[in-house]
Motif scaffolding. Sequence first.
Motif, mmCIF file in Angstrom:
data_model
loop_
_atom_site.group_PDB
_atom_site.id
_atom_site.type_symbol
_atom_site.label_atom_id
_atom_site.label_comp_id
_atom_site.label_asym_id
_atom_site.label_seq_id
_atom_site.Cartn_x
_atom_site.Cartn_y
_atom_site.Cartn_z
ATOM 1 N N SER A 41 0.832 -1.206 0.000
ATOM 2 C CA SER A 41 0.000 0.000 0.000
ATOM 3 C C SER A 41 0.871 1.262 0.000
ATOM 4 C CB SER A 41 -0.951 -0.004 1.201
ATOM 5 O OG SER A 41 -0.213 0.017 2.401
ATOM 6 N N THR A 42 1.983 1.219 0.700
ATOM 7 C CA THR A 42 2.897 2.365 0.711
ATOM 8 C C THR A 42 3.482 2.583 -0.683
ATOM 9 O OG1 THR A 42 3.450 1.879 2.999
ATOM 10 C CG2 THR A 42 4.909 3.370 1.829
ATOM 11 N N GLN A 43 3.837 1.493 -1.351
ATOM 12 C CA GLN A 43 4.366 1.617 -2.709
ATOM 13 C C GLN A 43 3.312 2.167 -3.670
ATOM 14 O OE1 GLN A 43 5.932 -2.195 -3.811
ATOM 15 N NE2 GLN A 43 7.682 -2.033 -2.427
ATOM 16 N N PHE A 44 2.058 1.698 -3.513
ATOM 17 C CA PHE A 44 0.978 2.182 -4.363
ATOM 18 C C PHE A 44 0.748 3.675 -4.132
ATOM 19 C CE2 PHE A 44 -3.589 2.862 -5.163
ATOM 20 C CZ PHE A 44 -3.603 2.567 -6.514
ATOM 21 N N LEU A 45 0.708 4.100 -2.865
ATOM 22 C CA LEU A 45 0.534 5.528 -2.551
ATOM 23 C C LEU A 45 1.713 6.351 -3.075
ATOM 24 C CD1 LEU A 45 -0.948 5.493 1.053
ATOM 25 C CD2 LEU A 45 -2.066 6.198 -1.057
ATOM 26 N N THR A 46 2.905 5.768 -3.005
ATOM 27 C CA THR A 46 4.092 6.459 -3.522
ATOM 28 C C THR A 46 3.970 6.689 -5.021
ATOM 29 O OG1 THR A 46 5.458 5.451 -1.808
ATOM 30 C CG2 THR A 46 6.602 6.366 -3.704
ATOM 31 N N ARG A 79 13.425 5.434 -5.057
ATOM 32 C CA ARG A 79 13.655 4.217 -5.842
ATOM 33 C C ARG A 79 13.482 4.572 -7.309
ATOM 34 N NH1 ARG A 79 12.757 -0.682 -2.045
ATOM 35 N NH2 ARG A 79 12.965 0.484 -0.132
ATOM 36 N N ILE A 80 13.832 3.685 -8.167
ATOM 37 C CA ILE A 80 13.758 3.953 -9.605
ATOM 38 C C ILE A 80 12.311 4.159 -10.046
ATOM 39 C CG2 ILE A 80 13.711 1.557 -10.327
ATOM 40 C CD1 ILE A 80 15.604 4.308 -12.132
ATOM 41 N N TYR A 81 11.367 3.416 -9.444
ATOM 42 C CA TYR A 81 9.972 3.563 -9.859
ATOM 43 C C TYR A 81 9.403 4.923 -9.431
ATOM 44 C CZ TYR A 81 8.570 2.161 -5.120
ATOM 45 O OH TYR A 81 8.381 2.090 -3.767
ATOM 46 N N VAL A 82 10.021 5.572 -8.443
ATOM 47 C CA VAL A 82 9.594 6.918 -8.051
ATOM 48 C C VAL A 82 9.886 7.893 -9.192
ATOM 49 C CG1 VAL A 82 10.060 8.824 -6.458
ATOM 50 C CG2 VAL A 82 9.838 6.500 -5.591
ATOM 51 N N LEU A 83 11.081 7.815 -9.753
ATOM 52 C CA LEU A 83 11.442 8.685 -10.878
ATOM 53 C C LEU A 83 10.602 8.368 -12.113
ATOM 54 C CD1 LEU A 83 15.308 8.659 -10.414
ATOM 55 C CD2 LEU A 83 13.687 10.410 -9.698
ATOM 56 N N LEU A 84 10.347 7.073 -12.340
ATOM 57 C CA LEU A 84 9.512 6.698 -13.475
ATOM 58 C C LEU A 84 8.071 7.199 -13.289
ATOM 59 C CD1 LEU A 84 10.793 3.068 -14.157
ATOM 60 C CD2 LEU A 84 11.226 5.140 -15.498
ATOM 61 N N ALA A 85 7.575 7.178 -12.044
ATOM 62 C CA ALA A 85 6.230 7.685 -11.776
ATOM 63 C C ALA A 85 6.166 9.193 -12.003
ATOM 64 C CB ALA A 85 5.801 7.332 -10.358
ATOM 65 N N LEU A 92 9.359 16.578 -0.698
ATOM 66 C CA LEU A 92 8.468 16.717 0.446
ATOM 67 C C LEU A 92 7.278 15.765 0.327
ATOM 68 C CD1 LEU A 92 7.770 18.267 3.057
ATOM 69 C CD2 LEU A 92 6.477 19.849 1.628
ATOM 70 N N VAL A 93 6.699 15.671 -0.865
ATOM 71 C CA VAL A 93 5.595 14.717 -1.075
ATOM 72 C C VAL A 93 6.092 13.295 -0.859
ATOM 73 C CG1 VAL A 93 4.034 13.773 -2.820
ATOM 74 C CG2 VAL A 93 4.302 16.241 -2.591
ATOM 75 N N LEU A 94 7.254 13.001 -1.398
ATOM 76 C CA LEU A 94 7.829 11.669 -1.223
ATOM 77 C C LEU A 94 8.119 11.387 0.245
ATOM 78 C CD1 LEU A 94 8.847 9.161 -2.743
ATOM 79 C CD2 LEU A 94 11.093 10.229 -2.801
ATOM 80 N N PHE A 95 8.594 12.367 0.961
ATOM 81 C CA PHE A 95 8.891 12.186 2.381
ATOM 82 C C PHE A 95 7.610 11.938 3.179
ATOM 83 C CE2 PHE A 95 9.690 13.785 6.682
ATOM 84 C CZ PHE A 95 10.800 13.024 7.024
ATOM 85 N N LEU A 96 6.543 12.649 2.853
ATOM 86 C CA LEU A 96 5.280 12.458 3.566
ATOM 87 C C LEU A 96 4.658 11.097 3.277
ATOM 88 C CD1 LEU A 96 3.678 15.995 3.156
ATOM 89 C CD2 LEU A 96 4.688 15.005 5.220
ATOM 90 N N ASN A 155 6.384 8.071 1.882
ATOM 91 C CA ASN A 155 7.177 6.874 2.231
ATOM 92 C C ASN A 155 8.487 7.209 2.940
ATOM 93 O OD1 ASN A 155 8.924 7.727 0.279
ATOM 94 N ND2 ASN A 155 8.899 5.838 -0.909
ATOM 95 N N GLU A 156 8.509 8.282 3.683
ATOM 96 C CA GLU A 156 9.650 8.682 4.494
ATOM 97 C C GLU A 156 10.892 9.010 3.668
ATOM 98 O OE1 GLU A 156 10.068 5.539 7.306
ATOM 99 O OE2 GLU A 156 8.167 6.017 8.292
ATOM 100 N N GLY A 157 10.716 9.424 2.419
ATOM 101 C CA GLY A 157 11.800 9.925 1.595
ATOM 102 C C GLY A 157 12.661 8.872 0.929
ATOM 103 N N VAL A 158 12.173 7.660 0.806
ATOM 104 C CA VAL A 158 12.950 6.611 0.149
ATOM 105 C C VAL A 158 12.812 6.770 -1.358
ATOM 106 C CG1 VAL A 158 13.217 4.118 -0.140
ATOM 107 C CG2 VAL A 158 12.595 5.058 2.090
#
Length: 185
Positions: free
Chosen positions: A4-9, A69-75, A58-62, A64-67
């Motif tokens: 769920s954290t990954q989906f929200l991220t 990952r490659i899928y974050v950049l792709l998103a 800041l959004v990423l930190f709120l 998933n605590e600022g982790v």
Amino acid sequence: MTLSTQFLTILSMVGTGVFLGTSHETLRRFERLWLSVGLFRYTVEILFWLTQAIIAYLVLFLVNEGVIRIYVLLALLLGYAMYQSLFAWWYKRVLDRVIDIGSRVIRLLLKTVQLIVIKPIIGIVLFVWFCVRKIVQLIMLVIRILLWPIMMIITLFYRLLPKQVKHFVQSFYHFIQRIWKKDET
């Protein structure tokens, strides 16, 4: 990290990518205002991208605590691409309309300030100037009226003077006039 954290991220980064696209479009729309100023243009660009990076992190930190990952950049890229393909035409129309309404409101406010503040002040200044001119003209008229008997007496005495004294007085008067004209130039 849970599913769920990954989906929200992913969802938040897609949304941040869309926000990045809208803010970038807005920056480009207002870019013509500072296009000619070289150093200011680069400063605005650097500050814009720093601000966008801070907002994205800041959004990423709120979420998933600022982790990162490659899928974050792709998103983020997916969100920006979604903006460009789905929302760009609509956002440009809305942005142009908002800017048009804003400029009309600003013009209306400027005209209102001009009608309510500036024109009355100019009118008051012109009225005061008119009154001062008329008062000075009235004072000059009173002085002429008061000096009229004295001028008549001087004229009468001048006519009674002998011709030699008249000639001396006229030459003295012309001499003073020439000096006065030299001082004016």
